[in-house]
Design a protein around this motif. Structure first.
Motif, PDB file in Angstrom:
ATOM      1  N   MET A   1      24.009  53.426 127.411  1.00 20.90           N
ATOM      2  CA  MET A   1      22.969  52.778 127.918  1.00 20.90           C
ATOM      3  C   MET A   1      22.047  52.958 126.522  1.00 20.90           C
ATOM      4  SD  MET A   1      21.346  50.478 129.137  1.00 20.90           S
ATOM      5  CE  MET A   1      20.153  49.217 129.446  1.00 20.90           C
ATOM      6  N   ASP A   2      22.152  54.021 126.210  1.00 21.53           N
ATOM      7  CA  ASP A   2      21.076  54.978 124.990  1.00 21.53           C
ATOM      8  C   ASP A   2      22.358  54.563 123.364  1.00 21.53           C
ATOM      9  OD1 ASP A   2      19.591  56.317 126.473  1.00 21.53           O
ATOM     10  OD2 ASP A   2      20.728  57.926 126.594  1.00 21.53           O
ATOM     11  N   GLY A   3      23.673  54.728 123.854  1.00 23.77           N
ATOM     12  CA  GLY A   3      23.632  53.976 122.691  1.00 23.77           C
ATOM     13  C   GLY A   3      23.662  52.575 121.896  1.00 23.77           C
ATOM     14  N   ILE A   4      23.525  51.995 123.218  1.00 24.70           N
ATOM     15  CA  ILE A   4      23.167  50.455 122.921  1.00 24.70           C
ATOM     16  C   ILE A   4      21.286  50.463 122.525  1.00 24.70           C
ATOM     17  CG2 ILE A   4      23.041  48.314 123.909  1.00 24.70           C
ATOM     18  CD1 ILE A   4      24.602  48.568 126.044  1.00 24.70           C
ATOM     19  N   SER A   5      21.252  50.920 123.242  1.00 25.98           N
ATOM     20  CA  SER A   5      19.572  51.322 122.599  1.00 25.98           C
ATOM     21  C   SER A   5      19.091  51.284 121.334  1.00 25.98           C
ATOM     22  CB  SER A   5      18.491  52.096 123.283  1.00 25.98           C
ATOM     23  OG  SER A   5      18.786  51.462 124.765  1.00 25.98           O
ATOM     24  N   VAL A   6      20.367  52.142 120.796  1.00 20.80           N
ATOM     25  CA  VAL A   6      19.756  53.071 119.488  1.00 20.80           C
ATOM     26  C   VAL A   6      20.355  52.041 118.305  1.00 20.80           C
ATOM     27  CG1 VAL A   6      21.002  54.530 117.951  1.00 20.80           C
ATOM     28  CG2 VAL A   6      20.168  55.131 120.231  1.00 20.80           C
ATOM     29  N   PHE A   7      21.066  51.805 118.804  1.00 20.00           N
ATOM     30  CA  PHE A   7      22.285  50.582 118.054  1.00 20.00           C
ATOM     31  C   PHE A   7      21.086  49.142 118.021  1.00 20.00           C
ATOM     32  CE2 PHE A   7      24.072  46.482 117.680  1.00 20.00           C
ATOM     33  CZ  PHE A   7      25.029  46.535 116.419  1.00 20.00           C
ATOM     34  N   VAL A   8      20.307  48.277 119.274  1.00 15.92           N
ATOM     35  CA  VAL A   8      19.856  47.843 118.668  1.00 15.92           C
ATOM     36  C   VAL A   8      17.966  47.632 118.281  1.00 15.92           C
ATOM     37  CG1 VAL A   8      18.203  45.651 120.634  1.00 15.92           C
ATOM     38  CG2 VAL A   8      19.975  46.071 120.753  1.00 15.92           C
ATOM     39  N   PHE A   9      17.771  48.921 117.722  1.00 17.75           N
ATOM     40  CA  PHE A   9      16.560  49.825 117.452  1.00 17.75           C
ATOM     41  C   PHE A   9      16.722  49.467 116.094  1.00 17.75           C
ATOM     42  CE2 PHE A   9      14.680  50.766 121.788  1.00 17.75           C
ATOM     43  CZ  PHE A   9      14.385  49.300 121.268  1.00 17.75           C
ATOM     44  N   THR A  10      18.361  50.145 115.937  1.00 18.44           N
ATOM     45  CA  THR A  10      18.154  50.430 114.339  1.00 18.44           C
ATOM     46  C   THR A  10      18.343  49.431 113.796  1.00 18.44           C
ATOM     47  OG1 THR A  10      20.797  51.154 114.933  1.00 18.44           O
ATOM     48  CG2 THR A  10      19.089  52.983 114.513  1.00 18.44           C
ATOM     49  N   THR A  11      19.196  47.962 114.411  1.00 13.75           N
ATOM     50  CA  THR A  11      19.519  47.249 113.888  1.00 13.75           C
ATOM     51  C   THR A  11      18.317  46.128 113.508  1.00 13.75           C
ATOM     52  OG1 THR A  11      21.575  47.214 114.391  1.00 13.75           O
ATOM     53  CG2 THR A  11      21.467  45.049 113.654  1.00 13.75           C
ATOM     54  N   LEU A  12      17.471  46.120 114.956  1.00 17.93           N
ATOM     55  CA  LEU A  12      16.461  45.260 114.560  1.00 17.93           C
ATOM     56  C   LEU A  12      15.032  45.949 113.890  1.00 17.93           C
ATOM     57  CD1 LEU A  12      16.615  43.692 118.157  1.00 17.93           C
ATOM     58  CD2 LEU A  12      17.487  42.610 116.129  1.00 17.93           C
ATOM     59  N   PRO A  14      14.879  47.184 110.813  1.00 19.30           N
ATOM     60  CA  PRO A  14      14.419  46.207 109.374  1.00 19.30           C
ATOM     61  C   PRO A  14      13.838  45.333 109.096  1.00 19.30           C
ATOM     62  CG  PRO A  14      16.467  47.465 109.748  1.00 19.30           C
ATOM     63  CD  PRO A  14      15.893  47.502 111.379  1.00 19.30           C
ATOM     64  N   PHE A  15      14.416  43.841 110.337  1.00 24.79           N
ATOM     65  CA  PHE A  15      13.773  42.672 110.566  1.00 24.79           C
ATOM     66  C   PHE A  15      12.361  42.904 110.630  1.00 24.79           C
ATOM     67  CE2 PHE A  15      18.765  42.518 110.284  1.00 24.79           C
ATOM     68  CZ  PHE A  15      18.908  42.406 108.814  1.00 24.79           C
ATOM     69  N   LEU A  16      12.542  43.461 111.797  1.00 25.60           N
ATOM     70  CA  LEU A  16      11.192  43.170 112.628  1.00 25.60           C
ATOM     71  C   LEU A  16      10.131  43.777 111.858  1.00 25.60           C
ATOM     72  CD1 LEU A  16      12.394  42.775 116.198  1.00 25.60           C
ATOM     73  CD2 LEU A  16      12.099  41.329 114.944  1.00 25.60           C
ATOM     74  N   LYS A  17      10.261  44.859 111.399  1.00 23.63           N
ATOM     75  CA  LYS A  17       8.888  46.296 111.234  1.00 23.63           C
ATOM     76  C   LYS A  17       8.526  45.260 109.394  1.00 23.63           C
ATOM     77  CE  LYS A  17       7.753  50.303 110.244  1.00 23.63           C
ATOM     78  NZ  LYS A  17       8.295  52.443 109.624  1.00 23.63           N
ATOM     79  N   PRO A  18       8.955  44.385 109.009  1.00 21.55           N
ATOM     80  CA  PRO A  18       8.066  43.647 108.299  1.00 21.55           C
ATOM     81  C   PRO A  18       7.792  42.529 108.668  1.00 21.55           C
ATOM     82  CG  PRO A  18       9.890  44.212 106.799  1.00 21.55           C
ATOM     83  CD  PRO A  18      10.157  44.551 108.713  1.00 21.55           C
ATOM     84  N   ILE A  19       7.977  42.339 109.202  1.00 21.68           N
ATOM     85  CA  ILE A  19       7.194  40.790 109.950  1.00 21.68           C
ATOM     86  C   ILE A  19       6.209  41.249 110.556  1.00 21.68           C
ATOM     87  CG2 ILE A  19       7.758  38.928 111.885  1.00 21.68           C
ATOM     88  CD1 ILE A  19      10.753  38.894 110.892  1.00 21.68           C
ATOM     89  N   LEU A  20       5.927  42.451 111.961  1.00 17.70           N
ATOM     90  CA  LEU A  20       5.089  42.661 112.749  1.00 17.70           C
ATOM     91  C   LEU A  20       4.157  43.454 111.587  1.00 17.70           C
ATOM     92  CD1 LEU A  20       7.220  43.811 115.220  1.00 17.70           C
ATOM     93  CD2 LEU A  20       5.889  42.691 115.394  1.00 17.70           C
ATOM     94  N   LYS A  21       4.012  44.178 110.354  1.00 15.32           N
ATOM     95  CA  LYS A  21       3.876  44.531 109.538  1.00 15.32           C
ATOM     96  C   LYS A  21       2.608  43.451 109.005  1.00 15.32           C
ATOM     97  CE  LYS A  21       3.187  48.572 106.532  1.00 15.32           C
ATOM     98  NZ  LYS A  21       3.742  49.745 105.734  1.00 15.32           N
ATOM     99  N   SER A  22       3.011  42.217 108.379  1.00 13.32           N
ATOM    100  CA  SER A  22       2.205  41.226 108.092  1.00 13.32           C
ATOM    101  C   SER A  22       1.683  39.982 109.144  1.00 13.32           C
ATOM    102  CB  SER A  22       3.658  40.349 107.302  1.00 13.32           C
ATOM    103  OG  SER A  22       3.228  38.751 106.652  1.00 13.32           O
ATOM    104  N   SER A  23       2.318  40.188 109.856  1.00 12.99           N
ATOM    105  CA  SER A  23       1.535  39.539 110.941  1.00 12.99           C
ATOM    106  C   SER A  23       0.401  40.523 110.931  1.00 12.99           C
ATOM    107  CB  SER A  23       2.315  38.978 112.501  1.00 12.99           C
ATOM    108  OG  SER A  23       2.508  40.080 112.997  1.00 12.99           O
ATOM    109  N   THR A  24       0.310  41.876 111.548  1.00 12.77           N
ATOM    110  CA  THR A  24      -1.084  42.486 112.121  1.00 12.77           C
ATOM    111  C   THR A  24      -2.362  42.181 111.141  1.00 12.77           C
ATOM    112  OG1 THR A  24       0.277  43.470 113.110  1.00 12.77           O
ATOM    113  CG2 THR A  24      -1.744  44.593 112.513  1.00 12.77           C
TER     114      THR A  24
END
Length: 86
Positions: A1-12, A14-24
């Motif tokens: 389960m931890d491996g899946i969480s790490v994979f999802v967060f490390t994959t998503l 880089p894409f979500l952080k700039p979008i959230l930063k811009s919208s904020t």
């Protein structure tokens, strides 16, 4: 389960952080424009102002310290009212 969480967060991230930063940043800019409007300070600058609802203090800003307690109180009042009406 931890491996899946790490994979999802490390994959998503880089894409979500700039979008959230811009919208904020956009939301902060819009909020600042509303608050810095001359009409927002009318009740403080004009003793004869008759519409205090245009004050930024009366608006529902999420960063105000009394926002959460006021919301909780409103929920209690509505629930009590609905029980009373029945």
């Amino acid at each position: 389960m931890d491996g899946i969480s790490v994979f999802v967060f490390t994959t998503l991230e880089p894409f979500l952080k700039p979008i959230l930063k811009s919208s904020t940043a956009s939301l902060q800019s819009i909020s600042t424009e509303v608050i810095d409007n001359h009409d927002q300070y009318e009740v403080f600058n004009d003793a004869r102002a008759s519409d205090p609802t245009h004050s930024f203090l009366s608006k529902d800003h999420f960063n105000l310290i009394l926002n959460e307690p006021a919301g909780q109180l409103a929920k209690i009042i509505v629930v009590r009212f609905l029980i009373f009406v029945r």
